[in-house]
Design an enzyme around this catalytic site. Structure first.
Site, PDB file in Angstrom:
ATOM      1  N   LYS A   1      -1.035  -6.939  -9.451  1.00  0.00           N
ATOM      2  CA  LYS A   1      -1.959  -7.042  -8.364  1.00  0.00           C
ATOM      3  C   LYS A   1      -1.651  -6.277  -7.285  1.00  0.00           C
ATOM      4  O   LYS A   1      -0.656  -6.110  -6.383  1.00  0.00           O
ATOM      5  CB  LYS A   1      -1.802  -8.685  -7.885  1.00  0.00           C
ATOM      6  CG  LYS A   1      -3.111  -9.278  -7.198  1.00  0.00           C
ATOM      7  CD  LYS A   1      -3.503  -8.278  -6.146  1.00  0.00           C
ATOM      8  CE  LYS A   1      -2.818  -8.454  -4.749  1.00  0.00           C
ATOM      9  NZ  LYS A   1      -3.281  -7.419  -3.643  1.00  0.00           N
TER      10      LYS A   1
ATOM     11  N   GLU B   1       9.516  -4.410  13.032  1.00  0.00           N
ATOM     12  CA  GLU B   1       9.078  -3.202  12.410  1.00  0.00           C
ATOM     13  C   GLU B   1       7.797  -2.595  12.992  1.00  0.00           C
ATOM     14  O   GLU B   1       6.774  -3.312  13.042  1.00  0.00           O
ATOM     15  CB  GLU B   1       8.915  -3.783  10.889  1.00  0.00           C
ATOM     16  CG  GLU B   1       8.574  -2.209   9.987  1.00  0.00           C
ATOM     17  CD  GLU B   1       8.315  -2.737   8.499  1.00  0.00           C
ATOM     18  OE1 GLU B   1       7.400  -4.043   8.273  1.00  0.00           O
ATOM     19  OE2 GLU B   1       8.878  -2.257   7.565  1.00  0.00           O
TER      20      GLU B   1
ATOM     21  N   PHE C   1       0.873  -1.180  -0.019  1.00  0.00           N
ATOM     22  CA  PHE C   1      -0.252   0.043   0.081  1.00  0.00           C
ATOM     23  C   PHE C   1       0.857   1.158  -0.021  1.00  0.00           C
ATOM     24  O   PHE C   1       0.169   2.333  -0.426  1.00  0.00           O
ATOM     25  CB  PHE C   1      -0.847   0.022   1.335  1.00  0.00           C
ATOM     26  CG  PHE C   1      -0.283   0.306   2.447  1.00  0.00           C
ATOM     27  CD1 PHE C   1      -0.105   1.778   2.840  1.00  0.00           C
ATOM     28  CD2 PHE C   1       0.302  -0.471   3.341  1.00  0.00           C
ATOM     29  CE1 PHE C   1       0.613   2.334   4.023  1.00  0.00           C
ATOM     30  CE2 PHE C   1       0.938   0.072   4.640  1.00  0.00           C
ATOM     31  CZ  PHE C   1       1.030   1.216   4.870  1.00  0.00           C
TER      32      PHE C   1
ATOM     33  N   GLU D   1      -4.860  -3.854  -2.156  1.00  0.00           N
ATOM     34  CA  GLU D   1      -6.328  -3.517  -2.108  1.00  0.00           C
ATOM     35  C   GLU D   1      -6.845  -2.207  -1.296  1.00  0.00           C
ATOM     36  O   GLU D   1      -7.817  -1.817  -1.336  1.00  0.00           O
ATOM     37  CB  GLU D   1      -7.159  -4.810  -1.582  1.00  0.00           C
ATOM     38  CG  GLU D   1      -6.705  -5.198  -0.041  1.00  0.00           C
ATOM     39  CD  GLU D   1      -5.556  -6.038   0.106  1.00  0.00           C
ATOM     40  OE1 GLU D   1      -4.645  -5.966  -0.794  1.00  0.00           O
ATOM     41  OE2 GLU D   1      -5.437  -6.755   0.910  1.00  0.00           O
TER      42      GLU D   1
ATOM     43  N   SER E   1       5.261  -6.731   3.255  1.00  0.00           N
ATOM     44  CA  SER E   1       5.869  -7.374   4.731  1.00  0.00           C
ATOM     45  C   SER E   1       6.587  -8.509   4.500  1.00  0.00           C
ATOM     46  O   SER E   1       6.406  -9.388   3.789  1.00  0.00           O
ATOM     47  CB  SER E   1       4.689  -7.244   5.672  1.00  0.00           C
ATOM     48  OG  SER E   1       3.853  -8.509   5.346  1.00  0.00           O
TER      49      SER E   1
ATOM     50  N   CYS F   1       9.399   2.024   3.690  1.00  0.00           N
ATOM     51  CA  CYS F   1      10.455   0.952   3.928  1.00  0.00           C
ATOM     52  C   CYS F   1      11.803   1.384   4.017  1.00  0.00           C
ATOM     53  O   CYS F   1      12.453   0.744   4.539  1.00  0.00           O
ATOM     54  CB  CYS F   1      10.462  -0.258   2.981  1.00  0.00           C
ATOM     55  SG  CYS F   1      10.967   0.519   1.297  1.00  0.00           S
TER      56      CYS F   1
END
Ligand code: NAD
Length: 501
Positions: A174, A385, A150, A177, A227, A282
């Site tokens: 893909k 994290e 995301f 979402e 992740s 990240c």
């Protein structure tokens, strides 16, 4: 009624048929802005069939024509950059200028991909033996797929599909979402740029769609960013099914502050890199390591700055930091801050109860900046994290103790050192067990013509994203040995050719 989004398959927006949807939020208000359809196995299989047909056309399109399509795509992206940024800011929650930066870093990769004729060049050796020449060529793989997170809904998809498509592959994206609208627009813009139907399909979905990608023999290569637990799963499953795979995972990025560092520069760098994009990067710095007592002064300088952060709606030009992406993610970040307090760290700035009082935005997923002092390497809140606006300070007596922290951490994505000492900087760059290193640079994200990739639990697979590594990932080499014409009459040879003369 929330807007119902589509898939983009075979050059058209296609309504979802599974009956399953995922809500897309505007995190600045907390309202549902759209519903993304979640593809069934059959819908993903239809998209793969469309990409397979497109591959036959696209892989036989000259490399110069492919480059021209990328140039046109670049032109369209530049024209629509600010609109894409606005759409992105509304679904992600990052502030508008940062969202435009997300699009721009994707544009940088498209610029790189425009030069694809140069990178597709093979090698040629003339006369390796009498009348024998040897040459190699790079060929596209077929249908490739990308599964994206995301937090960079423009840049990360373009890391993947811009290079893959320029190489002659067709591509199934893909996207996350949580913010799929920009990826869907990118599909439309690729079509407008001249890519044939099905060269870029954008299919929304969850595990069912991803598992179909991982198990379908028509998919040749899978790129993933997200992740670490999912990255590990993607890499294990894709490679077990004989596919190429590069899977980037989570991070915990340390900044070492040497006693001779310019502390004004350090403070600015920490504010931007720890709290920019609400820490949902990240490459965000989430741990500062003060060497030789300097950390105490840095905490003093940081405290008023963190307290004064202007937090508000993503499209408000005054906001320096927007909301987190969902309320679940906000709960998760809060859980880590609670954990840090329970573990005995000193919460110097507590942003847990921040609320936005602007009318219409009270329900947004805001979370104030948090600053921890006296964190230790044993704490779980340090080992894992957090992915939120939380900075943790650790104090060490020496450079050796400081560098041991990133070196012993499970993640190895990015890191940085702030110093005026060339010896320390050089030793750090040479010895730190991390993939991307900054020297007086807090977020050392490599440009598109270099490659992006972390080490250890931050990346699975051995080929990085974009740059020449990206071209290698999305192509396979064929080597031809050719003899004309005299040797053809030489008769059978029963030993392996050794090409002596
Ligand atoms: P995520 O792992 O939850 O999701 C990433 C993608 O995987 C999404 O498309 C999602 O739909 C899909 N997915 C989620 N669960 C799945 C499952 N069980 N099976 C199959 N697919 C699944 O990550 P996120 O929350 O979207 O993104 C944040 C994470 O991404 C952070 O950990 C961050 O560090 C990482 N990240 C890493 C890099 C990098 O280059 N190393 C870059 C950006 C983000």
């Amino acid at each position: 009624m929330a807007l119902e989004l589509n898939h983009f398959i075979g050059g058209k927006m296609v309504k979802g048929g599974s009956g399953r949807f995922s809500d897309v939020y505007n995190p600045s208000t907390g309202e549902v802005s759209a519903r993304a359809p979640l593809a069934s196995k059959a819908e993903m299989e239809a998209a793969i069939a469309s990409s397979e047909a497109a591959f036959q056309i696209w892989s036989n399109t000259s490399v110069v024509k492919r480059s021209r399509v990328m140039f046109k795509f670049l032109e369209l992206l530049t024209k629509h950059r600010d609109q894409l940024g606005e759409l992105l800011a509304m679904e992600h929650g990052k502030i508008l200028s940062d969202a435009i930066g997300d699009v721009q870093r994707g544009i940088d990769v498209v610029e790189f991909a425009c030069g694809i004729p140069h990178f597709m060049k093979g090698e040629f050796s003339n006369n390796v033996s009498s009348n024998i020449d040897m040459y190699s060529m790079r060929k596209p793989l077929g249908v490739c797929a990308g599964i994206t997170p995301f937090n960079f809904p423009a840049m990360v998809p373009m890391w993947m599909f811009a290079v893959s498509i320029a190489c002659g592959n067709s591509f199934i994206l893909k996207p996350s979402e949580k913010d799929p609208s920009v990826p869907l627009r990118l599909g439309e813009l690729m079509l407008e740029a001249g890519a044939p139907d099905g060269v870029l399909n954008v299919v929304n979905g969850d595990k069912e769609a991803v598992d179909t990608i991982l198990n379908d023999p028509r998919i040749q290569a899978v790129s993933f960013v997200g992740s670490t637990p999912i990255a590990r799963y993607i890499y294990a499953t894709a490679t077990a099914n004989g596919k190429r795979c590069q899977a980037m995972g989570g991070a915990k990025n340390h900044m070492i502050i040497m006693p001779d560092a310019d502390l004004d520069q350090v403070t600015d760098a920490l504010i931007g890199s720890a709290y920019g994009s609400a820490g949902e990067r990240c490459m965000a710095i989430s741990v500062a390591i003060g060497v030789g007592g300097v950390g105490e002064e840095v905490i003093k300088m940081l405290k008023p700055r963190v307290e004064a952060l202007t937090i508000g709606p993503s499209l408000d030009t005054e906001s320096e930091m927007g909301p987190l992406v969902t309320s679940e993610h906000r709960d998760r970040v809060r859980g880590y801050v609670d954990m840090g307090v329970e573990e005995g760290a000193d919460l110097v700035v507590d942003g847990r109860d921040f609320t936005c009082n602007k009318q219409g935005y009270e329900g947004g997923y805001y979370f104030g900046g948090c600053l921890f002092d006296k964190v230790t390497a044993e704490m779980t809140s340090y080992k894992e994290e957090i992915f939120g606006p939380v900075l943790q300070m650790i104090h060490t007596d020496s450079f050796d103790e400081a560098i041991a922290l990133p070196n012993n951490h499970q993640f190895g994505n990015g890191t940085s050192i702030f110093t005026r000492d060339g010896d320390a900087a050089r030793q750090f760059a040479d010895q730190v067990e991390v993939g991307m290193v900054g020297i007086n640079v807090p977020i050392p994200v490599p440009l598109a013509f270099h490659t992006f990739g972390g080490w250890k639990e931050s990346a699975f697979g051995d080929i990085n994203q974009h740059g020449e590594a990206g071209v290698r990932f999305y192509t396979k080499v064929k080597t031809v040995t050719s003899r004309w014409p005299k040797g053809i009459r030489a008769g059978a040879e029963f030993v392996i050719p050794t090409l002596n003369d």
